[in-house]
Design a protein around this motif. Structure first.
Motif, mmCIF file in Angstrom:
data_model
loop_
_atom_site.group_PDB
_atom_site.id
_atom_site.type_symbol
_atom_site.label_atom_id
_atom_site.label_comp_id
_atom_site.label_asym_id
_atom_site.label_seq_id
_atom_site.Cartn_x
_atom_site.Cartn_y
_atom_site.Cartn_z
ATOM 1 N N ASP A 1 -3.040 -9.566 -42.443
ATOM 2 C CA ASP A 1 -3.452 -8.630 -43.491
ATOM 3 C C ASP A 1 -4.810 -8.023 -43.192
ATOM 4 O O ASP A 1 -5.045 -6.833 -43.450
ATOM 5 N N ASN A 2 -5.702 -8.822 -42.625
ATOM 6 C CA ASN A 2 -7.039 -8.322 -42.305
ATOM 7 C C ASN A 2 -7.002 -7.299 -41.176
ATOM 8 O O ASN A 2 -7.694 -6.273 -41.219
ATOM 9 N N VAL A 3 -6.176 -7.548 -40.151
ATOM 10 C CA VAL A 3 -6.021 -6.587 -39.050
ATOM 11 C C VAL A 3 -5.511 -5.254 -39.588
ATOM 12 O O VAL A 3 -6.029 -4.181 -39.231
ATOM 13 N N LEU A 4 -4.529 -5.313 -40.465
ATOM 14 C CA LEU A 4 -3.967 -4.089 -41.031
ATOM 15 C C LEU A 4 -4.979 -3.381 -41.927
ATOM 16 O O LEU A 4 -5.115 -2.145 -41.874
ATOM 17 N N LEU A 5 -5.691 -4.157 -42.731
ATOM 18 C CA LEU A 5 -6.685 -3.566 -43.629
ATOM 19 C C LEU A 5 -7.792 -2.860 -42.849
ATOM 20 O O LEU A 5 -8.192 -1.741 -43.193
ATOM 21 N N GLN A 6 -8.289 -3.492 -41.807
ATOM 22 C CA GLN A 6 -9.364 -2.911 -41.018
ATOM 23 C C GLN A 6 -8.940 -1.621 -40.324
ATOM 24 O O GLN A 6 -9.785 -0.770 -40.022
ATOM 25 N N ALA A 7 -7.637 -1.468 -40.098
ATOM 26 C CA ALA A 7 -7.152 -0.280 -39.386
ATOM 27 C C ALA A 7 -6.753 0.865 -40.319
ATOM 28 O O ALA A 7 -6.411 1.944 -39.849
ATOM 29 N N ASN A 8 -6.796 0.632 -41.630
ATOM 30 C CA ASN A 8 -6.357 1.662 -42.578
ATOM 31 C C ASN A 8 -7.042 2.993 -42.344
ATOM 32 O O ASN A 8 -6.397 4.046 -42.269
ATOM 33 N N ASP A 9 -8.351 2.968 -42.247
ATOM 34 C CA ASP A 9 -9.102 4.214 -42.083
ATOM 35 C C ASP A 9 -8.758 4.908 -40.780
ATOM 36 O O ASP A 9 -8.648 6.138 -40.730
ATOM 37 N N SER A 10 -8.554 4.127 -39.723
ATOM 38 C CA SER A 10 -8.227 4.705 -38.412
ATOM 39 C C SER A 10 -6.874 5.402 -38.440
ATOM 40 O O SER A 10 -6.703 6.476 -37.845
ATOM 41 N N PHE A 11 -5.906 4.812 -39.129
ATOM 42 C CA PHE A 11 -4.606 5.462 -39.229
ATOM 43 C C PHE A 11 -4.629 6.633 -40.210
ATOM 44 O O PHE A 11 -3.902 7.611 -40.032
ATOM 45 N N ASP A 12 -5.479 6.554 -41.237
ATOM 46 C CA ASP A 12 -5.616 7.691 -42.157
ATOM 47 C C ASP A 12 -6.139 8.924 -41.430
ATOM 48 O O ASP A 12 -5.785 10.055 -41.773
ATOM 49 N N LYS A 13 -6.963 8.681 -40.419
ATOM 50 C CA LYS A 13 -7.543 9.797 -39.652
ATOM 51 C C LYS A 13 -6.605 10.285 -38.541
ATOM 52 O O LYS A 13 -6.860 11.322 -37.927
ATOM 53 N N PHE A 14 -5.537 9.534 -38.280
ATOM 54 C CA PHE A 14 -4.577 9.943 -37.256
ATOM 55 C C PHE A 14 -3.670 11.022 -37.834
ATOM 56 O O PHE A 14 -2.939 10.791 -38.804
ATOM 57 N N ASP A 15 -3.710 12.206 -37.256
ATOM 58 C CA ASP A 15 -2.960 13.332 -37.826
ATOM 59 C C ASP A 15 -2.251 14.183 -36.775
ATOM 60 O O ASP A 15 -1.860 15.311 -37.062
ATOM 61 N N ILE A 16 -2.101 13.651 -35.554
ATOM 62 C CA ILE A 16 -1.405 14.416 -34.513
ATOM 63 C C ILE A 16 -0.282 13.560 -33.937
ATOM 64 O O ILE A 16 -0.413 12.964 -32.859
ATOM 65 N N PRO A 17 0.844 13.446 -34.659
ATOM 66 C CA PRO A 17 1.961 12.662 -34.125
ATOM 67 C C PRO A 17 2.531 13.295 -32.858
ATOM 68 O O PRO A 17 2.608 14.515 -32.734
ATOM 69 N N THR A 18 2.904 12.443 -31.930
ATOM 70 C CA THR A 18 3.471 12.897 -30.663
ATOM 71 C C THR A 18 4.758 12.136 -30.372
ATOM 72 O O THR A 18 5.122 11.188 -31.065
ATOM 73 N N PHE A 19 5.423 12.557 -29.321
ATOM 74 C CA PHE A 19 6.553 11.793 -28.797
ATOM 75 C C PHE A 19 6.051 10.413 -28.390
ATOM 76 O O PHE A 19 5.009 10.275 -27.750
ATOM 77 N N VAL A 20 6.771 9.382 -28.773
ATOM 78 C CA VAL A 20 6.495 8.006 -28.376
ATOM 79 C C VAL A 20 7.771 7.452 -27.749
ATOM 80 O O VAL A 20 8.815 7.413 -28.408
ATOM 81 N N MET A 21 7.699 7.032 -26.493
ATOM 82 C CA MET A 21 8.895 6.503 -25.834
ATOM 83 C C MET A 21 9.382 5.235 -26.519
ATOM 84 O O MET A 21 10.577 4.968 -26.600
ATOM 85 N N GLY A 22 8.446 4.415 -26.988
ATOM 86 C CA GLY A 22 8.817 3.219 -27.713
ATOM 87 C C GLY A 22 9.160 2.019 -26.862
ATOM 88 O O GLY A 22 9.275 0.894 -27.377
ATOM 89 N N ASP A 23 9.322 2.215 -25.555
ATOM 90 C CA ASP A 23 9.679 1.097 -24.669
ATOM 91 C C ASP A 23 9.222 1.396 -23.241
ATOM 92 O O ASP A 23 9.992 1.231 -22.289
ATOM 93 N N PHE A 24 7.961 1.820 -23.099
ATOM 94 C CA PHE A 24 7.426 2.136 -21.775
ATOM 95 C C PHE A 24 7.038 0.836 -21.092
ATOM 96 O O PHE A 24 6.049 0.197 -21.432
ATOM 97 N N LYS A 25 7.848 0.430 -20.102
ATOM 98 C CA LYS A 25 7.656 -0.835 -19.404
ATOM 99 C C LYS A 25 8.242 -0.701 -18.002
ATOM 100 O O LYS A 25 8.990 0.255 -17.719
ATOM 101 N N PRO A 26 7.936 -1.626 -17.086
ATOM 102 C CA PRO A 26 8.412 -1.515 -15.699
ATOM 103 C C PRO A 26 9.916 -1.365 -15.559
ATOM 104 O O PRO A 26 10.383 -0.711 -14.622
ATOM 105 N N GLY A 27 10.688 -1.933 -16.459
ATOM 106 C CA GLY A 27 12.135 -1.820 -16.357
ATOM 107 C C GLY A 27 12.679 -0.448 -16.676
ATOM 108 O O GLY A 27 13.837 -0.147 -16.378
#
Length: 336
Positions: free
Chosen positions: A197-223
């Motif tokens: 809960d503390n990790v999420l709470l501390q990041a609230n402001d950072s995500f509130d300021k995030f306003d440029i969504p992009t393509f996310v592969m979701g599984d970028f890994k060596p395989g």
């Protein structure tokens, strides 16, 4: 649908050479020479097919309705928006008459996986740094595809479906869901929950300021990508498997690579990877907070899965929060 399918797996089952030849005939792809199941296909959906006209990948028995249409959409757009090599053309056959399920067939990309033994045994330190750089460059190209709202592709409407609520709520609810799931197979203590809960709470402001969504592969890994060593140096010669792709915070795609470097204690290579990707970033505090949340999400998935199937590969005496904190603190040290 894409972001809700995590552990489901549909296998191809038995396939005859006669069926494969009929498939090749349908697309005028030549005469069958050989075929084999792919070693790196975790979902059991893929097969290599070698014919007189080339090498192909058969992907069948979709995990959910629209899986192949989503992948085709992402492949088409990445081809038109970047220099990243993806399996195109991505051909889909909707009919189930031949195999009992619909399928896609696409060209087989050239190269080897980063975890291929031949590559691993011969990499120098300079090779590792260069590969980290080309991975970062590839992600930057993928993430140059920007949209107005975070969400996922809807194959039925052929359009972007925004996440319910806002992106932060979607992400945090996703994490909490997998925390509850992990409780079924392991001990997640009240102290762990308070730490989460503390990790999420501390990041609230950072995500509130995030306003440029992009393509996310979701599984970028060596395989899911291939490497080739050219005269000019290492390059990523192919990226594939967009089943988990969506639109949101691009930093999520860094996590699996960072985890590998942290586990292998290659922090200098991890630092190089981050420095190429982030460049002259002036919002390091927000970057750190967002990365910590994405690391938390990946680690709760890994923890729950490993505990469920008895495949723990780490010091099992640590609590969940103590285990994840090793990674989040390392991220802080790398970026500060």
């Amino acid at each position: 649908m894409t972001t809700k399918i995590i552990f489901a797996s549909n296998k191809l089952g038995d396939i005859t050479n006669e069926q494969l030849q009929q498939m090749l005939d349908q697309f005028d792809f030549g005469k069958l020479i050989s075929a084999e199941r792919t070693a790196n296909g975790a979902m059991g959906q893929t097969m290599f097919v070698h014919s007189s006209k080339g090498e192909y990948v058969l992907k069948g028995n979709p995990l959910f309705p629209g899986q192949f249409e989503e992948e085709q959409y992402f492949v088409h757009n990445i081809t038109n928006r970047s220099n990243v090599s993806v399996p195109t053309p991505y051909n889909i056959e909707q009919s189930k008459a031949l195999f009992g399920w619909s399928y896609a067939i696409m060209p087989r990309l050239k190269g080897k996986h980063l975890n291929d033994q031949v590559i691993v045994e011969n990499l120098t330190k300079e090779d590792r740094l260069q590969i980290a750089g080309v991975m970062a460059d590839t992600l930057l190209q993928l993430h140059s595809w920007r949209v107005k709202e975070s969400g996922e592709f809807d194959a039925k409407t052929q359009s972007l479906r925004p996440f319910e609520g806002n992106y932060t709520n979607w992400l945090y609810n996703r994490i909490r869901f997998w925390v509850e799931d992990a409780k079924k197979y392991s001990e997640i203590t009240p102290n762990d929950i308070a730490w989460i809960d503390n990790v999420l709470l501390q990041a609230n402001d950072s995500f509130d300021k995030f306003d440029i969504p992009t393509f996310v592969m979701g599984d970028f890994k060596p395989g899911n990508f291939l490497l080739s060593n050219r005269e000019s140096g290492w390059e990523i010669s192919g990226v594939f498997d967009f089943t988990n792709a969506y639109f949101g915070d691009p930093l999520a795609d860094l996590i699996k690579i960072l985890t590998i470097y942290i586990d292998q204690n290659e922090l200098d290579v991890a630092n190089h990877f981050l420095s190429i990707y982030l460049g002259d970033c002036y919002e390091k505090g927000h970057i750190i907070q967002r990365l910590k949340v994405h690391m938390l999400q990946q680690r709760i998935l890994d923890w729950g899965c490993a505990k469920a199937i008895g495949a723990v590969t780490w010091d099992d005496q640590k609590s969940f929060s103590a285990w994840v904190e090793l990674y989040t603190k390392t991220i802080e040290d790398l970026i500060d």
